[in-house]
Design a protein around this motif. Structure first.
Motif, PDB file in Angstrom:
ATOM      1  N   LYS A  74       0.810  -1.211   0.000  1.00  0.00           N
ATOM      2  CA  LYS A  74       0.000   0.000   0.000  1.00  0.00           C
ATOM      3  C   LYS A  74       0.848   1.269   0.000  1.00  0.00           C
ATOM      4  N   THR A 122      -1.275  -5.053   2.885  1.00  0.00           N
ATOM      5  CA  THR A 122      -2.471  -5.775   3.315  1.00  0.00           C
ATOM      6  C   THR A 122      -2.151  -7.255   3.422  1.00  0.00           C
ATOM      7  N   LEU A 135      -4.579  -4.460   7.496  1.00  0.00           N
ATOM      8  CA  LEU A 135      -3.454  -3.604   7.138  1.00  0.00           C
ATOM      9  C   LEU A 135      -2.399  -3.703   8.232  1.00  0.00           C
TER      10      LEU A 135
END
Length: 264
Positions: A74, A122, A135
């Protein structure tokens, strides 16, 4: 249940509103320039002098293990920390006229430190078939060490020349007290002059990161991966300084504060 009971029940179900606070009013202060008068003339100062400000390109390749296994990267945040910036002179050396100090036109700059990397990713949900993910992040330190060449002159990276002093040692021998034919092996005069130099030091200016991260082997869509290969180029800008004495022509400034200085 009466109407009042219904109103009280609805009020109990409503979420509480934001709490109000009472601001503290601020008092405005006035300001004005402080009067000054000319002080004594300054002819010499001792300040840090910039020797060089190079941008060093540092390529790095490493493999990072992710725990637990990731499904998607991410965000990646990076910072650099320097553990060492050391300047080592390289010949030829030039003596400062009439002194035992010298300058040099070439040097090796040794750099060591590490990159702190925070990887947010994730992970697969714990329930099979569920669409939710979690997360998490992993923090790693990636060390680097190496050197670069600094040179003076056209196109060089030495802006100002460092100054270093030379230590000196000498000794004197004597003849025997009984005759002038033999040397005395027990009597010597020693002279040692040690100069304590200002150590060149480094200062971190900027770090520019260019990186390519990928899993090996390439995972299938929605599959997990636990290792990440990183190919990174760090462009590191550092300032190398040395405290030196400079001759200037300037006038010091002294604040004029009436009432605080006893009258002459």
């Amino acid at each position: 249940m009466g109407s009042n009971d219904n109103i009280q029940a609805n009020q109990a179900m409503d979420p509480p509103g934001p709490c109000s606070v009472t601001p503290t009013p601020l008092t405005p202060f006035t300001s004005a320039n402080t009067a000054t008068v000319a002080g004594p003339t300054v002819r010499r100062i001792k300040v840090p002098v910039v020797l060089a400000e190079p941008t060093i390109q540092i390529p790095i390749e490493t493999t990072i293990t992710l725990t637990p296994a990731a499904t998607e990267i991410k965000r990646v945040k990076k910072n650099v920390f320097l553990d060492q910036v050391k300047l080592v002179p390289v010949a030829p050396f030039t003596r400062v006229d009439g002194t035992d100090f010298f300058t040099f036109q070439r040097a090796k700059l040794f750099i060591a430190g590490h990159i702190r990397k925070d990887i947010e990713f994730t992970t697969a949900g714990t329930t099979p078939g569920a669409c939710t993910v979690s997360l998490t992040d992993t923090v790693v330190d990636i060390p680097f060490t190496g050197f670069t060449e600094l040179t003076a002159g056209e196109g060089g990276t030495l802006i100002n020349l460092p100054i270093l002093g030379i230590n000196e040692s000498s000794e004197s021998s004597f003849l025997s007290d009984t005759n002038n034919l033999n040397a005395r092996l027990d009597k010597f005069f020693f002279n040692n002059l040690v100069k304590f130099n200002e150590q060149p030091f480094g200062e971190l200016v900027a770090a520019n990161f260019f990186e390519l991260d990928f899993a090996t082997p390439e995972p299938a869509p929605e599959a997990t991966f636990s290792t990440l290969t990183e190919k990174l180029v760090l462009e590191l800008t550092v300032k190398v300084l040395q405290t030196q004495q400079l001759t200037i022509t300037a006038t010091s400034v002294v604040p004029n504060l009436p009432g605080l200085t006893p009258p002459v």
